[in-house]
Design a protein around this motif. Structure first.
Motif, PDB file in Angstrom:
ATOM      1  N   THR A  75      17.075   9.600  -6.815  1.00  0.00           N
ATOM      2  CA  THR A  75      18.336   9.111  -7.365  1.00  0.00           C
ATOM      3  C   THR A  75      18.184   8.557  -8.779  1.00  0.00           C
ATOM      4  O   THR A  75      18.984   8.836  -9.670  1.00  0.00           O
ATOM      5  CB  THR A  75      18.897   7.995  -6.452  1.00  0.00           C
ATOM      6  OG1 THR A  75      18.791   8.440  -5.116  1.00  0.00           O
ATOM      7  CG2 THR A  75      20.319   7.692  -6.779  1.00  0.00           C
ATOM      8  N   ARG A  76      17.132   7.784  -8.947  1.00  0.00           N
ATOM      9  CA  ARG A  76      16.899   7.187 -10.262  1.00  0.00           C
ATOM     10  C   ARG A  76      16.678   8.274 -11.319  1.00  0.00           C
ATOM     11  O   ARG A  76      17.240   8.239 -12.409  1.00  0.00           O
ATOM     12  CB  ARG A  76      15.632   6.338 -10.169  1.00  0.00           C
ATOM     13  CG  ARG A  76      15.768   4.970 -10.621  1.00  0.00           C
ATOM     14  CD  ARG A  76      14.483   4.204 -10.439  1.00  0.00           C
ATOM     15  NE  ARG A  76      13.376   4.995  -9.892  1.00  0.00           N
ATOM     16  CZ  ARG A  76      12.110   4.615  -9.922  1.00  0.00           C
ATOM     17  NH1 ARG A  76      11.792   3.464 -10.462  1.00  0.00           N
ATOM     18  NH2 ARG A  76      11.168   5.358  -9.399  1.00  0.00           N
ATOM     19  N   ASP A  77      15.840   9.228 -10.943  1.00  0.00           N
ATOM     20  CA  ASP A  77      15.516  10.311 -11.874  1.00  0.00           C
ATOM     21  C   ASP A  77      16.774  11.142 -12.177  1.00  0.00           C
ATOM     22  O   ASP A  77      16.993  11.587 -13.304  1.00  0.00           O
ATOM     23  CB  ASP A  77      14.437  11.221 -11.274  1.00  0.00           C
ATOM     24  CG  ASP A  77      13.101  10.496 -11.095  1.00  0.00           C
ATOM     25  OD1 ASP A  77      13.006   9.334 -11.531  1.00  0.00           O
ATOM     26  OD2 ASP A  77      12.166  11.091 -10.509  1.00  0.00           O
ATOM     27  N   GLY A  94       9.419  13.050 -13.431  1.00  0.00           N
ATOM     28  CA  GLY A  94      10.838  12.911 -13.126  1.00  0.00           C
ATOM     29  C   GLY A  94      11.359  14.122 -12.358  1.00  0.00           C
ATOM     30  O   GLY A  94      11.262  15.253 -12.824  1.00  0.00           O
ATOM     31  N   CYS A  95      11.910  13.860 -11.172  1.00  0.00           N
ATOM     32  CA  CYS A  95      12.438  14.933 -10.329  1.00  0.00           C
ATOM     33  C   CYS A  95      13.907  14.681 -10.066  1.00  0.00           C
ATOM     34  O   CYS A  95      14.270  14.133  -9.011  1.00  0.00           O
ATOM     35  CB  CYS A  95      11.681  14.991  -9.007  1.00  0.00           C
ATOM     36  SG  CYS A  95       9.914  15.216  -9.210  1.00  0.00           S
ATOM     37  N   PRO A  96      14.801  15.067 -10.987  1.00  0.00           N
ATOM     38  CA  PRO A  96      16.229  14.780 -10.809  1.00  0.00           C
ATOM     39  C   PRO A  96      16.789  15.355  -9.518  1.00  0.00           C
ATOM     40  O   PRO A  96      17.732  14.794  -8.953  1.00  0.00           O
ATOM     41  CB  PRO A  96      16.869  15.458 -12.024  1.00  0.00           C
ATOM     42  CG  PRO A  96      15.765  15.599 -13.012  1.00  0.00           C
ATOM     43  CD  PRO A  96      14.496  15.756 -12.237  1.00  0.00           C
ATOM     44  N   GLU A 100       0.842  -1.193   0.000  1.00  0.00           N
ATOM     45  CA  GLU A 100       0.000   0.000   0.000  1.00  0.00           C
ATOM     46  C   GLU A 100       0.875   1.240   0.000  1.00  0.00           C
ATOM     47  O   GLU A 100       1.841   1.342   0.738  1.00  0.00           O
ATOM     48  CB  GLU A 100      -0.887  -0.014   1.247  1.00  0.00           C
ATOM     49  CG  GLU A 100      -1.870   1.136   1.278  1.00  0.00           C
ATOM     50  CD  GLU A 100      -2.849   1.031   2.438  1.00  0.00           C
ATOM     51  OE1 GLU A 100      -3.766   0.194   2.353  1.00  0.00           O
ATOM     52  OE2 GLU A 100      -2.688   1.772   3.420  1.00  0.00           O
ATOM     53  N   SER A 101       0.539   2.208  -0.849  1.00  0.00           N
ATOM     54  CA  SER A 101       1.331   3.423  -0.939  1.00  0.00           C
ATOM     55  C   SER A 101       0.389   4.618  -1.057  1.00  0.00           C
ATOM     56  O   SER A 101      -0.476   4.655  -1.914  1.00  0.00           O
ATOM     57  CB  SER A 101       2.239   3.322  -2.167  1.00  0.00           C
ATOM     58  OG  SER A 101       2.905   4.534  -2.383  1.00  0.00           O
ATOM     59  N   HIS A 102       0.569   5.578  -0.144  1.00  0.00           N
ATOM     60  CA  HIS A 102      -0.304   6.753  -0.142  1.00  0.00           C
ATOM     61  C   HIS A 102       0.345   7.887  -0.899  1.00  0.00           C
ATOM     62  O   HIS A 102       1.480   8.241  -0.632  1.00  0.00           O
ATOM     63  CB  HIS A 102      -0.591   7.195   1.300  1.00  0.00           C
ATOM     64  CG  HIS A 102      -1.321   6.162   2.090  1.00  0.00           C
ATOM     65  ND1 HIS A 102      -2.677   5.989   1.990  1.00  0.00           N
ATOM     66  CD2 HIS A 102      -0.869   5.218   2.942  1.00  0.00           C
ATOM     67  CE1 HIS A 102      -3.041   4.987   2.781  1.00  0.00           C
ATOM     68  NE2 HIS A 102      -1.959   4.493   3.353  1.00  0.00           N
ATOM     69  N   SER A 124       2.515  -1.609 -15.135  1.00  0.00           N
ATOM     70  CA  SER A 124       1.324  -1.994 -14.396  1.00  0.00           C
ATOM     71  C   SER A 124       1.222  -1.312 -13.044  1.00  0.00           C
ATOM     72  O   SER A 124       0.406  -1.674 -12.223  1.00  0.00           O
ATOM     73  CB  SER A 124       1.320  -3.501 -14.199  1.00  0.00           C
ATOM     74  OG  SER A 124       2.524  -3.887 -13.579  1.00  0.00           O
ATOM     75  N   TYR A 125       2.071  -0.336 -12.775  1.00  0.00           N
ATOM     76  CA  TYR A 125       1.964   0.347 -11.487  1.00  0.00           C
ATOM     77  C   TYR A 125       1.493   1.776 -11.711  1.00  0.00           C
ATOM     78  O   TYR A 125       1.954   2.459 -12.638  1.00  0.00           O
ATOM     79  CB  TYR A 125       3.312   0.348 -10.761  1.00  0.00           C
ATOM     80  CG  TYR A 125       3.213   0.840  -9.331  1.00  0.00           C
ATOM     81  CD1 TYR A 125       2.376   0.206  -8.417  1.00  0.00           C
ATOM     82  CD2 TYR A 125       3.915   1.967  -8.907  1.00  0.00           C
ATOM     83  CE1 TYR A 125       2.257   0.665  -7.109  1.00  0.00           C
ATOM     84  CE2 TYR A 125       3.813   2.429  -7.591  1.00  0.00           C
ATOM     85  CZ  TYR A 125       2.981   1.769  -6.704  1.00  0.00           C
ATOM     86  OH  TYR A 125       2.849   2.225  -5.421  1.00  0.00           O
ATOM     87  N   GLY A 126       0.627   2.236 -10.864  1.00  0.00           N
ATOM     88  CA  GLY A 126       0.107   3.598 -10.974  1.00  0.00           C
ATOM     89  C   GLY A 126      -0.492   3.795 -12.350  1.00  0.00           C
ATOM     90  O   GLY A 126      -1.370   3.039 -12.783  1.00  0.00           O
ATOM     91  N   THR A 162       4.262   9.947  -4.711  1.00  0.00           N
ATOM     92  CA  THR A 162       4.136  10.030  -3.258  1.00  0.00           C
ATOM     93  C   THR A 162       4.741  11.348  -2.783  1.00  0.00           C
ATOM     94  O   THR A 162       4.784  11.616  -1.597  1.00  0.00           O
ATOM     95  CB  THR A 162       4.916   8.874  -2.601  1.00  0.00           C
ATOM     96  OG1 THR A 162       6.212   8.815  -3.197  1.00  0.00           O
ATOM     97  CG2 THR A 162       4.193   7.564  -2.808  1.00  0.00           C
ATOM     98  N   ARG A 163       5.252  12.137  -3.735  1.00  0.00           N
ATOM     99  CA  ARG A 163       5.974  13.361  -3.375  1.00  0.00           C
ATOM    100  C   ARG A 163       5.416  14.559  -4.134  1.00  0.00           C
ATOM    101  O   ARG A 163       6.151  15.260  -4.846  1.00  0.00           O
ATOM    102  CB  ARG A 163       7.468  13.188  -3.697  1.00  0.00           C
ATOM    103  CG  ARG A 163       8.171  12.005  -3.018  1.00  0.00           C
ATOM    104  CD  ARG A 163       8.478  12.236  -1.560  1.00  0.00           C
ATOM    105  NE  ARG A 163       9.132  13.502  -1.284  1.00  0.00           N
ATOM    106  CZ  ARG A 163      10.460  13.693  -1.335  1.00  0.00           C
ATOM    107  NH1 ARG A 163      11.265  12.697  -1.618  1.00  0.00           N
ATOM    108  NH2 ARG A 163      10.983  14.881  -1.073  1.00  0.00           N
ATOM    109  N   SER A 164       4.124  14.829  -3.979  1.00  0.00           N
ATOM    110  CA  SER A 164       3.484  15.936  -4.704  1.00  0.00           C
ATOM    111  C   SER A 164       4.223  17.251  -4.500  1.00  0.00           C
ATOM    112  O   SER A 164       4.233  18.119  -5.372  1.00  0.00           O
ATOM    113  CB  SER A 164       2.050  16.123  -4.231  1.00  0.00           C
ATOM    114  OG  SER A 164       1.368  14.914  -4.255  1.00  0.00           O
TER     115      SER A 164
END
Ligand code: ANZ
Ligand code: ZN
Length: 881
Positions: free
Chosen positions: A363-365, A357-359, A239-241, A349-351, A265-267
């Motif tokens: 880290t991935r971004d 993308g928030c560089p 579960e992820s809010h 299949s997620y979201g 998750t980081r609006s």
């Protein structure tokens, strides 16, 4: 207690098995190995004690021996307590191994399976496991799978079984679809080891995600489950809010969508968004790839990575494909336009299969951005650490921080405040909202296999998929002479099976579904069938469900911590939603037993596993390798054929007897821990059981005393004896009922026996007290070692005595540690000592009665007229005539 010669028992432990199995069976009309089970005794409460049913491989291994010994001992314990015990057994009989074995051996899965079942049943009898065979079920029999099919149809009617084209894992060796869990971290099939391929197929799914919220929330109710298991389930549900946000698209292209939704998750990082990334199967990507050859090429090159799912982020390529003539507009500021990429790291299949993308903050971004825009590319950072910490760090990934000047109107807010503010602003403008996402996916149940329950659906050109009417259930598996094991679904190659007419419109050209169900479907509901196994009208009746559910304790291996238990919880929640059961959580207490390991000998130079005949043990316990005289490395590992470290339960039982084997396996480790099998140590248990038989023989030569000595007349040794025995009893009780510390049970048995052995030839314990303590011991040990309990009882009380297994579990009585001595004085003379509780002298009547009723009291005071009684601390004074 009078001295007498110790009589050695004539029996050997192994011979007891055959003798008592046959006696018990006779006394129960072949129904059971436990006479208590069918004795007409009023029942106190119900207990549904379940162990995970086995796959009928044909051999009972040590893991089975362990779990069924635990389960059987518990069931026998509850029988002694007069519970209404449900302790069923059955066979998880569908599945790939039977099909493969049949192909290899040129037989049918049916024959192979039923011969295995009968072998395993014999082995279960050998270990004295007493299951409710009248409840036996076998998932591959039509009487059972009829109801598995009905369950599928109930799900179908309720919109929880649906078909969808899906990219599936295809095993090119076994020619079958695999569930994600059946693909290991290297992308190989768990069974055949082949590199798994992807294919698109029309598949049946069950809507487990509809219950994701409940499945997650109700984990909080499972206080009697190992927290390890609930944690694993929680992670699996994932579960992820967060929130979903909408980015409008600016383009001159003709696209199926004019905006892109993302889950985040980081609006609060909205002003740091520098690009959007889309998954390969995003509708926009699907559309553009039709005409963009470079995009097609990019996707082909990276499909492998996209497929091996983004489980390990680091390993997924940081490469991206920029979509030209396409911009995404920031939903909070239409002046900000960012590029859009296609990226293998985005999970389709997620979201929404799209990432903002928030560089600056991920880290991935960050790596993706530099990789695709050049190492000097500008990075926008909108969150700073709180306080005096260096704020130049890139990316800054802490979730807690303070919004900086790049964050527009959010500047100065803490991240969690900013997060809520962004969602509020977007909700007002219709560009976003709160959203909870789950990692769990719907359950793919289609298998292109023969040996499973056929999916009870008929496909009609006019009506689509139509349910097989109830009266036509079960849809039986057609008999086959020979399975080829090649090609697609075996059922599709049997025209008599496939061709049928539509139950809805009658069209004669309809076709049956040729897939069978995942075997997890069979096992997701078997515990409900056990409570009403012969019902031929429905899966089970509501009355029986009410009477016997939920399962009070479920014992099995940790390997089922996620899937099986999650599917079972899902089915329970579904059955509750349609009013068939009352509890949404079907399993109160979960007990996961540890694995059985074996001693493994390894050649230190080559790392090769050594066979038992390749080394010799020396006096120091070292294993000397015959070939090179080196000392082998010894380790403890999961038993397996390839490591030559297995032990065969049947062999052990034939050598040492079932009782010793059962007690040994319980004694060696707490039930939830790894057990290092060491057959040599069984001598300790054998010695203990001989001691029990010894006491029986010795006592049998002594006259039976029946006069019961009252507690208050116990001498010091008897009080001490009584208390020690009572302590063992309550400890054993507690272990069976609460802590399930069954290794402690065995050590309590041993201590109890040692105490009896110690007192056997002392004269300090009254014969009746001693004998009754021994008879209680026999009852206490009978859940684990029923033959020694019976044999001892027979030695003691004769061949015609009632089976000890018919006894009731001994009531525990109070400890008498706080008895004190009162000097009883009569007319100034000290006459005798009376033992009683300190409160005796608080109540005149009680004091008088107690003393007058005692043996000494009668002797001294019987015919006297008592003029006066004075009670003091430690003394009672009588003035008599
Ligand atoms: C912006 C952002 C900024 C994110 C940031 C994270 C950190 P969990 O917690 O696992 O739910 N995401 C969303 N959909 C995705 C998809 N289909 N494939 C891959 N990644 C996806 O993770 C949620 C985060 O995972 C989301 O929050 C999104 O990146 C990413 F500093 O959005 B985030
Ligand atoms: Zn039709």
């Amino acid at each position: 207690m009078s001295k007498s010669q110790v009589v050695k028992p004539v029996v050997d432990l192994v011979s007891l098995d055959a003798k008592w199995i046959s006696k018990w069976k006779q006394s129960t009309n072949n129904r059971s190995l436990n006479p208590k089970k069918y004795a007409s005794i009023p029942k106190t409460k119900k207990i549904y004690s379940l162990s995970m049913f086995p796959y009928p491989s044909g051999i009972l291994h040590m893991g089975h021996l362990r779990v069924y010994t635990i389960a059987d001992s518990l069931a026998r314990y509850y029988h002694l307590k007069n519970y209404d015990v449900i302790h069923p057994m059955g066979w998880d009989a569908f599945g790939l191994p039977a099909e493969n074995a049949a192909i290899e051996r040129n037989t049918t899965p049916n024959e192979w399976t039923s011969s295995n079942i009968s072998k395993m049943k014999q082995q279960m009898e050998l270990m004295l496991a007493d299951f409710d065979w009248e409840r036996e079920l076998t998932t591959c029999e039509p009487e059972y799978y009829k109801w598995t099919q009905k369950l599928f149809l109930l799900l179908f009617e309720n919109g929880l079984a649906y078909r969808k084209k899906a990219e599936i894992n295809w095993d090119p060796i076994d020619n079958t679809v695999l569930a994600n869990e059946q693909v290991d971290s290297n992308g190989r099939s768990w069974r055949s080891g082949a590199i798994v391929e992807k294919r698109l197929l029309e598949q049946w799914f069950l809507g487990i995600t509809k219950f994701a919220n409940d499945l997650n929330k109700d984990l909080d109710l499972l206080n009697d489950w190992p927290s390890k298991v609930t944690t694993m389930q929680r992670n699996w549900i994932g579960e992820s809010h967060g929130a979903e946000l909408k980015f409008n698209i600016e383009t001159n292209l003709n696209l199926p969508l004019n905006s892109i939704d993302v889950f985040t998750t980081r609006s609060e990082t909205i002003y740091s968004v520098q690009y959007l990334a889309l998954a390969f199967d995003h509708p926009i990507v699907q559309q553009l790839s039709k005409s963009d050859h470079n995009l097609q090429k990019f996707m082909d090159n990276h499909r492998q990575q996209q497929q091996q799912q983004q489980q390990q982020y680091d390993e997924v390529s940081k490469e991206g494909y920029r979509l030209s003539n396409l911009w995404a507009i920031n939903p909070l500021d239409s002046d900000i336009k960012v590029p859009i990429f296609v990226a293998p790291y985005v999970i389709g299949s997620y979201g929404h299969g799209a990432v903002m993308g928030c560089p600056g903050h991920d880290t991935r971004d960050y790596e993706f951005w530099l990789n695709n825009m050049g190492s000097e590319a500008k990075v926008i950072k909108t969150v700073d650490p709180i306080g005096e910490v260096d704020s130049a760090e890139l990316p800054f990934t802490d979730k807690i921080g303070i919004m900086n000047e790049n964050a527009g109107s959010l500047k100065g807010l803490q991240t969690d405040e900013a997060r809520e503010k962004v969602i509020k602003m977007l909700t007002e403008s219709g560009m976003g909202s709160h959203k909870t996402n789950y990692k769990i996916r719907d359950w793919l149940i289609s298998r292109q296999r023969y040996w499973g329950a056929p999916i009870p659906i008929i496909h009609c050109n006019h009506c689509g998929p139509v349910a097989v009417p109830d009266e036509d259930l079960p849809v039986k598996l057609p008999k086959v002479d020979k399975l080829l094991g090649k090609g697609g679904s075996p059922l599709s190659q049997i025209p008599e099976f496939v061709n049928t007419s539509c139950p809805s419109c009658g069209d004669p050209h309809a076709k049956r579904d040729t897939d069978t169900m995942d075997t997890f479907m069979d096992s997701s509901w078997y515990m409900f069938r056990y409570i009403d196994p012969l019902n031929d009208k429905e899966m089970f009746s509501k009355e029986m469900a009410k009477k016997y559910l939920p399962i009070d304790q479920y014992i099995g291996g940790i390997e089922h911590a996620i899937l099986h238990l999650l599917y079972t919880r899902f089915i329970a929640k579904f059955l509750k939603s349609i009013g068939m059961i009352e509890d949404g959580e079907p399993i109160k207490k979960l007990i996961s037993q540890g694995m059985v390991h074996g001693k493994t000998y390894i050649d230190p130079t080559t790392g090769r596993f050594l066979k038992p005949n390749e080394f010799e043990l020396n006096s120091k316990g070292e294993a000397i390798i015959k070939e090179n005289n080196k000392i082998a490395t010894i380790s403890s590992e999961k038993m397996s054929k390839s490591k030559y470290n297995g032990a065969d339960p049947e062999e052990c039982i034939l050598k040492h007897g079932a009782d010793s084997t059962r007690a040994h396996i319980l004694f060696q480790a707490p039930i939830n821990e790894i057990l290092d099998w060491d057959e040599k140590k069984i001598v300790g248990v054998e010695r203990w059981l001989r001691k029990v038989l010894n006491i029986a023989s010795t006592l049998s030569t002594r006259p039976k005393v029946t006069t019961i000595k009252p507690l208050e007349e116990y001498n010091e040794s008897e009080i001490q004896f009584h208390n020690e025995i009572q302590n063992y009893l309550s400890s054993i009780n507690d272990s069976f009922e609460r802590t399930l510390s069954l290794n402690t049970v065995i050590s309590d048995y041993m201590k109890y026996t040692n105490k009896l052995t110690l007192e056997l030839n002392n004269n300090s314990i009254n014969d009746q007290i001693y004998r009754s303590a021994f008879e209680n011991l026999l009852i206490l040990i009978s859940p684990v070692t029923p033959t020694v309990a019976e044999e001892s009882n027979e030695i003691l009380n004769g061949v015609n005595s009632k089976s000890i297994l018919l006894s009731n579990w001994p009531e525990s009585s109070d400890l008498i540690s706080n008895l004190i001595s009162y000097n009883v004085m009569i007319n100034g003379k000290m006459r005798f000592v009376h033992k009683s509780t300190p409160d005796m002298i608080l109540n005149e009547q009680k004091c008088m009665n107690e003393i007058m009723d005692s043996e000494q009291g009668k002797k001294w005071l019987q015919d006297k007229t008592i003029n006066k009684m004075i009670m003091k601390k430690g003394a009672v004074v009588f003035i008599v005539k």
